[in-house]
Design a protein around this motif. Structure first.
Motif, mmCIF file in Angstrom:
data_model
loop_
_atom_site.group_PDB
_atom_site.id
_atom_site.type_symbol
_atom_site.label_atom_id
_atom_site.label_comp_id
_atom_site.label_asym_id
_atom_site.label_seq_id
_atom_site.Cartn_x
_atom_site.Cartn_y
_atom_site.Cartn_z
ATOM 1 N N VAL A 1 -28.477 56.792 19.618
ATOM 2 C CA VAL A 1 -27.097 57.229 19.831
ATOM 3 C C VAL A 1 -27.024 58.749 19.924
ATOM 4 C CG1 VAL A 1 -24.788 57.297 18.832
ATOM 5 C CG2 VAL A 1 -26.110 55.195 18.730
ATOM 6 N N THR A 2 -27.778 59.426 19.079
ATOM 7 C CA THR A 2 -27.812 60.895 19.123
ATOM 8 C C THR A 2 -28.287 61.376 20.487
ATOM 9 O OG1 THR A 2 -28.221 61.099 16.742
ATOM 10 C CG2 THR A 2 -28.874 62.957 18.126
ATOM 11 N N SER A 3 -29.311 60.740 21.015
ATOM 12 C CA SER A 3 -29.857 61.121 22.323
ATOM 13 C C SER A 3 -28.808 60.987 23.420
ATOM 14 C CB SER A 3 -31.072 60.240 22.637
ATOM 15 O OG SER A 3 -31.600 60.552 23.902
ATOM 16 N N VAL A 4 -28.017 59.924 23.365
ATOM 17 C CA VAL A 4 -26.964 59.718 24.373
ATOM 18 C C VAL A 4 -25.902 60.809 24.259
ATOM 19 C CG1 VAL A 4 -25.095 58.187 25.109
ATOM 20 C CG2 VAL A 4 -27.326 57.230 24.512
ATOM 21 N N ILE A 5 -25.467 61.112 23.042
ATOM 22 C CA ILE A 5 -24.423 62.117 22.833
ATOM 23 C C ILE A 5 -24.888 63.497 23.299
ATOM 24 C CG2 ILE A 5 -23.114 63.382 21.072
ATOM 25 C CD1 ILE A 5 -22.904 60.764 19.508
ATOM 26 N N LEU A 6 -26.139 63.812 23.056
ATOM 27 C CA LEU A 6 -26.651 65.126 23.441
ATOM 28 C C LEU A 6 -26.664 65.331 24.949
ATOM 29 C CD1 LEU A 6 -29.608 65.614 20.912
ATOM 30 C CD2 LEU A 6 -27.302 66.604 20.827
ATOM 31 N N GLU A 7 -26.598 64.241 25.713
ATOM 32 C CA GLU A 7 -26.556 64.330 27.174
ATOM 33 C C GLU A 7 -25.130 64.483 27.703
ATOM 34 O OE1 GLU A 7 -29.151 64.462 29.300
ATOM 35 O OE2 GLU A 7 -30.425 64.554 27.516
ATOM 36 N N MET A 8 -24.153 64.309 26.839
ATOM 37 C CA MET A 8 -22.750 64.386 27.261
ATOM 38 C C MET A 8 -22.309 65.832 27.458
ATOM 39 S SD MET A 8 -20.901 61.541 24.837
ATOM 40 C CE MET A 8 -21.501 59.856 24.727
ATOM 41 N N GLU A 9 -21.366 66.023 28.355
ATOM 42 C CA GLU A 9 -20.841 67.359 28.632
ATOM 43 C C GLU A 9 -19.636 67.682 27.761
ATOM 44 O OE1 GLU A 9 -22.125 69.629 30.564
ATOM 45 O OE2 GLU A 9 -23.793 68.304 31.148
ATOM 46 N N SER A 10 -18.911 66.657 27.353
ATOM 47 C CA SER A 10 -17.701 66.889 26.558
ATOM 48 C C SER A 10 -17.407 65.688 25.662
ATOM 49 C CB SER A 10 -16.494 67.156 27.466
ATOM 50 O OG SER A 10 -16.260 66.036 28.307
ATOM 51 N N TYR A 11 -16.544 65.912 24.691
ATOM 52 C CA TYR A 11 -16.169 64.840 23.765
ATOM 53 C C TYR A 11 -15.182 63.892 24.425
ATOM 54 C CZ TYR A 11 -13.787 62.522 19.884
ATOM 55 O OH TYR A 11 -13.229 61.590 19.049
ATOM 56 N N ASP A 12 -15.404 62.601 24.244
ATOM 57 C CA ASP A 12 -14.507 61.574 24.773
ATOM 58 C C ASP A 12 -14.257 60.579 23.649
ATOM 59 O OD1 ASP A 12 -13.235 59.460 25.970
ATOM 60 O OD2 ASP A 12 -14.616 59.282 27.666
ATOM 61 N N GLU A 13 -13.047 60.577 23.143
ATOM 62 C CA GLU A 13 -12.729 59.728 21.990
ATOM 63 C C GLU A 13 -12.893 58.244 22.278
ATOM 64 O OE1 GLU A 13 -7.879 59.537 22.740
ATOM 65 O OE2 GLU A 13 -8.696 60.461 20.937
ATOM 66 N N ASN A 14 -12.943 57.889 23.539
ATOM 67 C CA ASN A 14 -13.090 56.482 23.892
ATOM 68 C C ASN A 14 -14.548 56.020 23.940
ATOM 69 O OD1 ASN A 14 -10.268 55.995 24.312
ATOM 70 N ND2 ASN A 14 -10.431 57.153 26.236
ATOM 71 N N ARG A 15 -15.475 56.969 23.822
ATOM 72 C CA ARG A 15 -16.891 56.604 23.838
ATOM 73 C C ARG A 15 -17.297 56.030 22.487
ATOM 74 N NH1 ARG A 15 -20.215 58.609 28.097
ATOM 75 N NH2 ARG A 15 -21.877 57.520 26.964
ATOM 76 N N ARG A 16 -17.915 54.880 22.541
ATOM 77 C CA ARG A 16 -18.302 54.146 21.332
ATOM 78 C C ARG A 16 -19.336 54.908 20.490
ATOM 79 N NH1 ARG A 16 -17.994 51.267 16.953
ATOM 80 N NH2 ARG A 16 -19.571 49.658 16.657
ATOM 81 N N GLU A 17 -20.122 55.751 21.126
ATOM 82 C CA GLU A 17 -21.212 56.432 20.411
ATOM 83 C C GLU A 17 -20.726 57.258 19.221
ATOM 84 O OE1 GLU A 17 -22.735 55.569 24.494
ATOM 85 O OE2 GLU A 17 -20.879 56.399 23.676
ATOM 86 N N PHE A 18 -19.556 57.867 19.351
ATOM 87 C CA PHE A 18 -19.074 58.750 18.283
ATOM 88 C C PHE A 18 -18.724 57.971 17.010
ATOM 89 C CE2 PHE A 18 -18.300 61.088 22.236
ATOM 90 C CZ PHE A 18 -19.001 62.246 21.942
ATOM 91 N N THR A 19 -18.056 56.843 17.173
ATOM 92 C CA THR A 19 -17.747 56.025 15.997
ATOM 93 C C THR A 19 -19.008 55.362 15.463
ATOM 94 O OG1 THR A 19 -17.139 54.174 17.455
ATOM 95 C CG2 THR A 19 -15.363 55.573 16.625
ATOM 96 N N ARG A 20 -19.965 55.107 16.353
ATOM 97 C CA ARG A 20 -21.198 54.461 15.919
ATOM 98 C C ARG A 20 -22.014 55.389 15.021
ATOM 99 N NH1 ARG A 20 -22.795 50.267 13.745
ATOM 100 N NH2 ARG A 20 -24.937 49.614 14.175
#
Length: 211
Positions: A64-83
């Motif tokens: 999950v950390t690897s996926v988030i590190l590839e993101m350009e911005s925060y999106d509250e609808n992305r499941r990774e953050f709550t995960r």
């Protein structure tokens, strides 16, 4: 010792993760041999099985950390953050596991003159407790932070927790627990320790059959 030296010289702990995984693969048979000598419900059997759950949480946290590190911005609808929050809560829920070691297993070993490994394990427990709490606070405040700063701190804490906790589990599985089984050879003592462990309690993820 070699890995610790590399970290102290500046190597990122995440770059050493594969080494720990190789060690576990090579010695997997040794752990299975240890478990074959004890029954389900034995203090050590339960601790070993709880380690498997913790390792699964760490594996997913890395992903999950690897996926988030590839993101350009925060999106509250992305499941990774709550995960991330859910996973660190699960990892924090291992506290009864650590307390059973610190309050039951370690004192018994120390009473038999085995103090070096338990001292190191206690120190690592304390260091990891702080990092885990810091990651939980970070994950719960992602919406309020600069996203690049969040990613930087997420990378630091997640990498450290995953590497250090995997390494910690490795040392317990392949050094501390075999030493305990060899040095504490009275069945009555293990029975008493099991009662003490029952009084402390178990993790939310510990199956009833191993309690």
């Amino acid at each position: 010792m070699a890995e610790q030296s590399l970290v102290e010289e500046g190597m990122n702990p995440s770059e050493l993760r594969h080494l720990c995984e190789i060690h576990m693969m090579l010695l997997k048979g040794e752990l299975e041999k240890l478990q074959s000598n004890i029954s389900k419900g034995h203090v050590l059997y339960t601790l070993i099985e709880e380690h498997e759950f913790i390792l699964s949480f760490l594996k997913e946290l890395e992903e999950v950390t690897s996926v988030i590190l590839e993101m350009e911005s925060y999106d509250e609808n992305r499941r990774e953050f709550t995960r991330v929050t859910e996973l660190i809560i699960s990892i924090l829920d291992a506290e009864p596991h650590h307390k059973r070691e610190e309050d039951v297993l370690f004192p018994e070993l120390e009473g038999r003159g085995i103090t070096g490994p338990t001292r190191i394990m206690r120190l690592e427990h304390e260091d990891l407790r702080k990092k885990k709490k810091d990651l939980k606070e970070l994950s719960e405040s992602v919406a309020e932070l600069d996203f690049n700063e969040y990613k930087s701190e997420l990378k630091r804490l997640s990498n450290a927790i995953c590497f250090e906790l995997k390494d910690h589990i490795f040392k317990e599985n392949y050094i501390l627990y075999p030493t305990a089984l060899e040095s504490i050879n009275e069945d009555a003592k293990w029975d008493n320790m099991k009662t003490e462990c029952d009084n402390i309690g178990y993790c939310t993820f510990t199956p009833d059959e191993w309690k």
